[in-house]
Scaffold this active site. Structure first.
Site, PDB file in Angstrom:
ATOM      1  CE1 TYR A 220     -30.589   1.592  -7.690  1.00 42.39           C
ATOM      2  CE2 TYR A 220     -29.319   0.517  -9.207  1.00 42.39           C
ATOM      3  CZ  TYR A 220     -30.505   1.051  -8.929  1.00 42.39           C
ATOM      4  OH  TYR A 220     -31.594   1.200  -9.613  1.00 42.39           O
TER       5      TYR A 220
ATOM      6  N   GLY B 267     -27.014   1.007   3.197  1.00 49.38           N
ATOM      7  CA  GLY B 267     -26.067   1.520   2.298  1.00 49.38           C
ATOM      8  C   GLY B 267     -26.306   1.182   1.055  1.00 49.38           C
ATOM      9  CB  VAL B 268     -28.877   1.458  -1.620  1.00 53.66           C
ATOM     10  CG1 VAL B 268     -29.422  -0.006  -1.286  1.00 53.66           C
ATOM     11  CG2 VAL B 268     -29.856   2.526  -0.742  1.00 53.66           C
TER      12      VAL B 268
ATOM     13  CE  LYS C  59      -4.635   0.956   0.461  1.00 55.97           C
ATOM     14  NZ  LYS C  59      -5.698   0.448   0.118  1.00 55.97           N
TER      15      LYS C  59
ATOM     16  CB  VAL D  39     -21.080  -2.142  -3.139  1.00 57.46           C
ATOM     17  CG1 VAL D  39     -21.118  -3.426  -3.129  1.00 57.46           C
ATOM     18  CG2 VAL D  39     -19.791  -1.620  -3.721  1.00 57.46           C
TER      19      VAL D  39
HETATM   20  P1  NAD Z   1     -20.737   4.520  -1.588  1.00 54.08           P
HETATM   21  O1  NAD Z   1     -20.217   5.784  -0.915  1.00 54.08           O
HETATM   22  O2  NAD Z   1     -20.949   4.584  -3.048  1.00 54.08           O
HETATM   23  O3  NAD Z   1     -21.949   3.911  -0.883  1.00 54.08           O
HETATM   24  C1  NAD Z   1     -22.048   4.001   0.524  1.00 54.08           C
HETATM   25  C2  NAD Z   1     -23.538   4.475   0.843  1.00 54.08           C
HETATM   26  O4  NAD Z   1     -23.752   4.255   2.111  1.00 54.08           O
HETATM   27  C3  NAD Z   1     -23.913   5.920   0.488  1.00 54.08           C
HETATM   28  O5  NAD Z   1     -25.222   5.944  -0.387  1.00 54.08           O
HETATM   29  C4  NAD Z   1     -24.198   6.686   1.686  1.00 54.08           C
HETATM   30  O6  NAD Z   1     -24.983   7.449   1.869  1.00 54.08           O
HETATM   31  C5  NAD Z   1     -24.651   5.337   2.610  1.00 54.08           C
HETATM   32  N1  NAD Z   1     -24.412   5.683   3.979  1.00 54.08           N
HETATM   33  C6  NAD Z   1     -23.202   6.123   4.707  1.00 54.08           C
HETATM   34  N2  NAD Z   1     -23.582   6.133   6.142  1.00 54.08           N
HETATM   35  C7  NAD Z   1     -24.603   5.403   6.162  1.00 54.08           C
HETATM   36  C8  NAD Z   1     -25.423   5.116   7.343  1.00 54.08           C
HETATM   37  N3  NAD Z   1     -24.708   5.234   8.935  1.00 54.08           N
HETATM   38  N4  NAD Z   1     -26.591   4.425   7.146  1.00 54.08           N
HETATM   39  C9  NAD Z   1     -27.138   4.185   5.948  1.00 54.08           C
HETATM   40  N5  NAD Z   1     -26.438   4.471   4.901  1.00 54.08           N
HETATM   41  C10 NAD Z   1     -25.115   5.278   5.021  1.00 54.08           C
HETATM   42  O7  NAD Z   1     -19.556   3.417  -1.436  1.00 54.08           O
HETATM   43  P2  NAD Z   1     -19.397   1.940  -1.839  1.00 54.08           P
HETATM   44  O8  NAD Z   1     -18.383   1.988  -3.135  1.00 54.08           O
HETATM   45  O9  NAD Z   1     -20.827   1.516  -2.328  1.00 54.08           O
HETATM   46  O10 NAD Z   1     -18.826   1.175  -0.927  1.00 54.08           O
HETATM   47  C11 NAD Z   1     -19.677   0.678   0.026  1.00 54.08           C
HETATM   48  C12 NAD Z   1     -18.604   0.050   1.343  1.00 54.08           C
HETATM   49  O11 NAD Z   1     -17.842  -1.247   0.652  1.00 54.08           O
HETATM   50  C13 NAD Z   1     -17.664   1.115   1.766  1.00 54.08           C
HETATM   51  O12 NAD Z   1     -17.425   0.619   3.196  1.00 54.08           O
HETATM   52  C14 NAD Z   1     -16.555   0.703   0.882  1.00 54.08           C
HETATM   53  O13 NAD Z   1     -15.332   0.733   1.616  1.00 54.08           O
HETATM   54  C15 NAD Z   1     -16.399  -0.605   0.796  1.00 54.08           C
HETATM   55  N6  NAD Z   1     -16.104  -1.343  -0.352  1.00 54.08           N
HETATM   56  C16 NAD Z   1     -16.177  -0.899  -1.699  1.00 54.08           C
HETATM   57  C17 NAD Z   1     -15.534  -1.422  -2.756  1.00 54.08           C
HETATM   58  C18 NAD Z   1     -15.916  -0.941  -4.156  1.00 54.08           C
HETATM   59  O14 NAD Z   1     -15.361  -1.417  -5.167  1.00 54.08           O
HETATM   60  N7  NAD Z   1     -16.659  -0.042  -4.300  1.00 54.08           N
HETATM   61  C19 NAD Z   1     -14.646  -2.294  -2.613  1.00 54.08           C
HETATM   62  C20 NAD Z   1     -14.367  -2.983  -1.359  1.00 54.08           C
HETATM   63  C21 NAD Z   1     -15.118  -2.375  -0.334  1.00 54.08           C
END
Ligand code: NAD
Length: 367
Positions: free
Chosen positions: A187, A181-182, A80, A185
């Site tokens: 959604y 959290g939609v 990293k 991912v």
């Molecule tokens: P994102 O920011 O697109 O979506 C997160 C959603 O959660 C947002 O819509 C936000 O409004 C909502 N949210 C935040 N706090 C909340 C709460 N307390 N209650 C309800 N909703 C809440 O993020 P993402 O890319 O969808 O990632 C989601 C999670 O997965 C994160 O923790 C991220 O670190 C992890 N992750 C994502 C990926 C990826 O490829 N995107 C890969 C590995 C891990």
């Protein structure tokens, strides 16, 4: 901080400190373990109060990548980078990230970088001007693009493996799934679960994502009152540390039997991983079930990204989660510990092959 003592504790291989006065680059790349292949891990561009905090962050995250990459079955090791962001100085980002790219090139393939918090395609495009050891750039032939659909697909597969363990069938038809959290991912996960005939209850802090989920066919619950509904599966897809004393009590009352979601570091403390096991919950460890994104990124190094091949590889998350359950049963340990064991056992097994001398070792970067 006693650096070599800290490196010795978890057997870190290398730390590289990068300094470039002209561009203002101050960066730390930590390579934790390259037994399985070159170290792959994103570049975080972040402001730290103390330099020591940046070193610790790079080390912690690099070790996390070793486990994630190993447990997902990838032929890559863990590393990293953190680039220290100075909030008081405006920098030329092109120059900064190109300078960083030159240092990455200097590591000659021991390290492959990608985007992380504070960096994205634009920064990786700058890095790519100087080195090929970068993923997630829009410029490289065979680039893989947004990793979220692969992450969501991996979570979906891992959820099915966990459902099989808890309910005796991997089918999600008729199950109620509570997605916290939609966003990017959550959604897509909702879409897949609905397509299989599940009932999906979604929560989000913001109206936009909530409305999109409603239009998709999800029921909506207030994110402050998440466990007021009855559900079979809880999918944390927002922030980390949502599994704690209070939420576990609420999950029990809500009838939750499975925890399978995308968020990083879901357990507030390790003991919550023991606690949920005692309660009879099935937990799909976070860093394995959410490894679809890194699996996609790594596929770029198989001579350019191939969506079909990557999808197959992401679907292997189902098997990896099953392996975790087998190890947990074999050793009578909670699944979060079994995930670490899966990674460690793979690294140890491959380490033994290294006693055979080869003049030029083959790896994912020279295929
Ligand atoms: P994102 O920011 O697109 O979506 C997160 C959603 O959660 C947002 O819509 C936000 O409004 C909502 N949210 C935040 N706090 C909340 C709460 N307390 N209650 C309800 N909703 C809440 O993020 P993402 O890319 O969808 O990632 C989601 C999670 O997965 C994160 O923790 C991220 O670190 C992890 N992750 C994502 C990926 C990826 O490829 N995107 C890969 C590995 C891990």
């Amino acid at each position: 901080m006693e650096l070599f003592k800290a490196l010795g504790e978890y057997d870190y291989e290398q730390i590289v400190f990068m300094n470039d006065k002209e561009t203002g680059l101050r960066a730390i790349t930590c390579i934790h373990d390259t037994t399985l292949g070159p170290g792959l891990g994103g570049t975080r561009y972040w402001t730290y109060e103390k330099e020591e905090d940046a070193v610790k962050d790079a080390m912690r995250l690099a070790r996390g990548m070793t486990y994630k990459n190993a447990a997902s079955g990838l032929p890559i090791g863990g590393a990293k980078t953190v680039i220290l962001k100075d909030p008081n100085n405006r920098v030329n980002e092109e120059a900064l990230f190109r300078a960083f790219g030159r240092f990455v090139e200097g590591l000659n393939g021991r390290y492959i970088t990608a985007a992380d918090v504070g960096t994205g395609e634009v920064q990786m495009d700058y890095v790519y001007q100087e080195t090929n050891y970068v993923a997630g750039t829009s410029l490289k032939p065979g680039t893989s693009g947004n990793p979220s659909p692969s992450t969501a697909h991996g979570v979906y597969m891992g959820m099915k493996a966990a459902a099989k363990k808890a309910f005796g069938t991997a089918s999600l038809e008729g199950r109620t799934i509570l997605i916290e959290g939609v966003g990017k991912v959550g959604y897509i996960l909702a879409e897949k679960a609905l397509a299989e005939g599940a009932v999906v209850i979604a929560a989000d802090l913001f109206n936009g994502p909530r409305e999109r989920a409603r239009e998709l066919g999800c029921d909506i619950v207030d994110s402050n009152d998440l466990f007021s509904v009855k559900a079979d599966i809880y999918a944390p897809c927002a922030l980390g540390a949502t599994i704690h004393d209070e939420s576990l009590r609420q999950m029990e009352a809500a009838g939750i039997k499975v925890i399978a979601g995308a968020a990083n570091n879901q357990l507030e403390e390790a003991r919550h991983g023991d606690q949920l096991e005692e309660m009879g919950l099935v937990y799909a460890p976070d860093y394995i079930i959410n490894s679809g994104g890194v699996i996609q990124v790594a596929d770029e190094f198989n001579g350019g990204y191939n969506a079909e091949r990557a999808k197959k590889s992401v679907e292997n998350i189902y098997n990896q989660i099953e392996k975790v359950f087998d190890i947990a049963e074999r050793d009578n340990i909670p699944t979060y510990q079994a995930a670490d064991k899966l990674a460690e056992e793979r690294i140890e097994a491959v380490r033994k092959t290294k006693k055979v001398f080869v003049n030029h070792a083959k790896s994912i970067i020279n295929r």
